[in-house]
Design a protein around this motif. Sequence first.
Motif, PDB file in Angstrom:
ATOM      1  N   ARG A 121       3.294  12.650   5.048  1.00 15.61           N
ATOM      2  CA  ARG A 121       3.886  14.672   4.682  1.00 15.61           C
ATOM      3  C   ARG A 121       5.218  14.352   4.044  1.00 15.61           C
ATOM      4  NH1 ARG A 121       1.381  17.186   9.990  1.00 15.61           N
ATOM      5  NH2 ARG A 121      -0.019  16.291  10.408  1.00 15.61           N
ATOM      6  N   HIS A 122       5.986  13.189   4.392  1.00 15.03           N
ATOM      7  CA  HIS A 122       7.623  13.744   4.231  1.00 15.03           C
ATOM      8  C   HIS A 122       8.214  11.943   3.058  1.00 15.03           C
ATOM      9  CE1 HIS A 122       7.626  16.849   7.061  1.00 15.03           C
ATOM     10  NE2 HIS A 122       7.533  15.797   8.232  1.00 15.03           N
ATOM     11  N   LEU A 123       7.565  11.560   3.497  1.00 13.15           N
ATOM     12  CA  LEU A 123       8.247  10.569   2.694  1.00 13.15           C
ATOM     13  C   LEU A 123       6.915   9.849   1.698  1.00 13.15           C
ATOM     14  CD1 LEU A 123       9.633   8.901   5.360  1.00 13.15           C
ATOM     15  CD2 LEU A 123      10.888   9.740   3.545  1.00 13.15           C
ATOM     16  N   THR A 124       6.953   9.137   0.237  1.00 13.08           N
ATOM     17  CA  THR A 124       6.236   7.910   0.102  1.00 13.08           C
ATOM     18  C   THR A 124       6.187   6.632   1.160  1.00 13.08           C
ATOM     19  OG1 THR A 124       6.458   9.302  -2.222  1.00 13.08           O
ATOM     20  CG2 THR A 124       5.366   7.051  -2.121  1.00 13.08           C
ATOM     21  N   MET A 125       5.295   6.446   1.636  1.00 18.11           N
ATOM     22  CA  MET A 125       5.289   5.231   2.535  1.00 18.11           C
ATOM     23  C   MET A 125       4.533   4.204   1.975  1.00 18.11           C
ATOM     24  SD  MET A 125       6.954   6.632   5.199  1.00 18.11           S
ATOM     25  CE  MET A 125       6.111   4.574   6.347  1.00 18.11           C
ATOM     26  N   VAL A 126       5.869   2.866   1.893  1.00 18.66           N
ATOM     27  CA  VAL A 126       5.139   2.007   1.234  1.00 18.66           C
ATOM     28  C   VAL A 126       4.796   0.372   2.208  1.00 18.66           C
ATOM     29  CG1 VAL A 126       5.601  -0.634  -0.676  1.00 18.66           C
ATOM     30  CG2 VAL A 126       6.494   2.225  -0.872  1.00 18.66           C
ATOM     31  N   HIS A 155       0.869  -1.044   0.161  1.00 20.06           N
ATOM     32  CA  HIS A 155      -0.331   0.149  -0.261  1.00 20.06           C
ATOM     33  C   HIS A 155       0.847   1.125   0.379  1.00 20.06           C
ATOM     34  CE1 HIS A 155      -3.604  -2.500   1.099  1.00 20.06           C
ATOM     35  NE2 HIS A 155      -2.314  -3.339   1.714  1.00 20.06           N
ATOM     36  N   VAL A 156       0.485   2.177  -1.072  1.00 21.43           N
ATOM     37  CA  VAL A 156       1.015   2.948  -0.972  1.00 21.43           C
ATOM     38  C   VAL A 156       0.079   4.151  -0.707  1.00 21.43           C
ATOM     39  CG1 VAL A 156       2.828   4.380  -2.192  1.00 21.43           C
ATOM     40  CG2 VAL A 156       2.416   2.369  -3.189  1.00 21.43           C
ATOM     41  N   ALA A 157       1.570   5.759  -0.380  1.00 25.96           N
ATOM     42  CA  ALA A 157       0.733   6.796   0.587  1.00 25.96           C
ATOM     43  C   ALA A 157       1.596   7.829   1.271  1.00 25.96           C
ATOM     44  CB  ALA A 157      -0.101   6.155   1.928  1.00 25.96           C
ATOM     45  N   GLY A 158       0.854   9.115   0.631  1.00 28.94           N
ATOM     46  CA  GLY A 158       2.128  10.303   0.886  1.00 28.94           C
ATOM     47  C   GLY A 158       2.819  10.516   0.070  1.00 28.94           C
ATOM     48  N   THR A 159       4.012  11.497  -0.217  1.00 27.88           N
ATOM     49  CA  THR A 159       4.821  11.798  -1.027  1.00 27.88           C
ATOM     50  C   THR A 159       6.238  12.013  -0.684  1.00 27.88           C
ATOM     51  OG1 THR A 159       5.050  13.360  -2.795  1.00 27.88           O
ATOM     52  CG2 THR A 159       3.967  14.315  -0.998  1.00 27.88           C
ATOM     53  N   GLY A 160       6.734  11.787  -1.553  1.00 31.25           N
ATOM     54  CA  GLY A 160       8.334  12.626  -1.081  1.00 31.25           C
ATOM     55  C   GLY A 160       9.685  11.021  -1.411  1.00 31.25           C
TER      56      GLY A 160
END
Length: 287
Positions: A44-49, A15-20
């Motif tokens: 808020r700071h990272l693309t979390m996978v 699952h992918v959420a966020g940006t960076g």
Amino acid sequence: MAVPHGSTLIEQRYHVAGTGPVCVAHPGGPGIGWDYLRMPLLERHLTMVYIEPVGTGASGRLPDPRAYNLATYTHFLHAVVQHMAVPGVSLLGHSHGGFIAQRYALDHPEHVASLVLYDTSPVTGEDFWSAAVANMERFARLHATDHPEAATYAAGLTTPLGRLTDDEATAVLRSISPAYFFDYWGREKEFGPARRELRMYAAPSLGEDTPFDVREELSRVTAPTLVVVGEADFICGPRWARMMHQAIPEAHLVVLDRTGHLGHVEQPEEFAAAVVDFLAMPHGSAE
């Protein structure tokens, strides 16, 4: 995505959420659903996978439950990292996921730009589990008057989950989960939703593996490493965190005060700041 495992293709969800910059997060267990590890402040700071491990949720099931072991989880993690085709990822492993993260960083250093070892240990075995049970029993004694049900927690911790259904295993996990927090009952309205989100899948507990022990290998970790631990974590506490900190070259250590095994829930701002600040350092950049 479908991942070859032996002669079978197994579905591996993430699952992918966020940006960076990309940070791959592996949850604990074995057999705990990924949802509890959601980290909105990091998004808020990272693309979390977020990995949804095989044997849990919508990911596939292994034909032979004995194959739920460290090598299998590392194999599926590698497939996700390769599928993303990112030159280097930050890798965050929580609890049992931290075992997988350590193994992966040792076996595939070229794919790991930075490593976050969160409430985990470099070793399991008799001493590790004896300490965890003793800490759980201490927790029960501390809360015996107001919460006598805590007297059952040590037995719940050692329950053979493979004999249970998924719903029964989930009930066991949720029943003992107050011990995973520093002050669950004092902040029950806040932590209750996180407790209800916990989900356990029984089959992965049937995996056959040797006790985890990478203490003699950790000096070979090349990725910049952050070790984060709750000072009151009963199962993967500061004793084990300091072993990793001392063994991994130039590792950083952050101890979260008044925190148990779920720092991203109990102290989300402090946890996120520790991770983001570390990754912002030149040597810890995920880019």
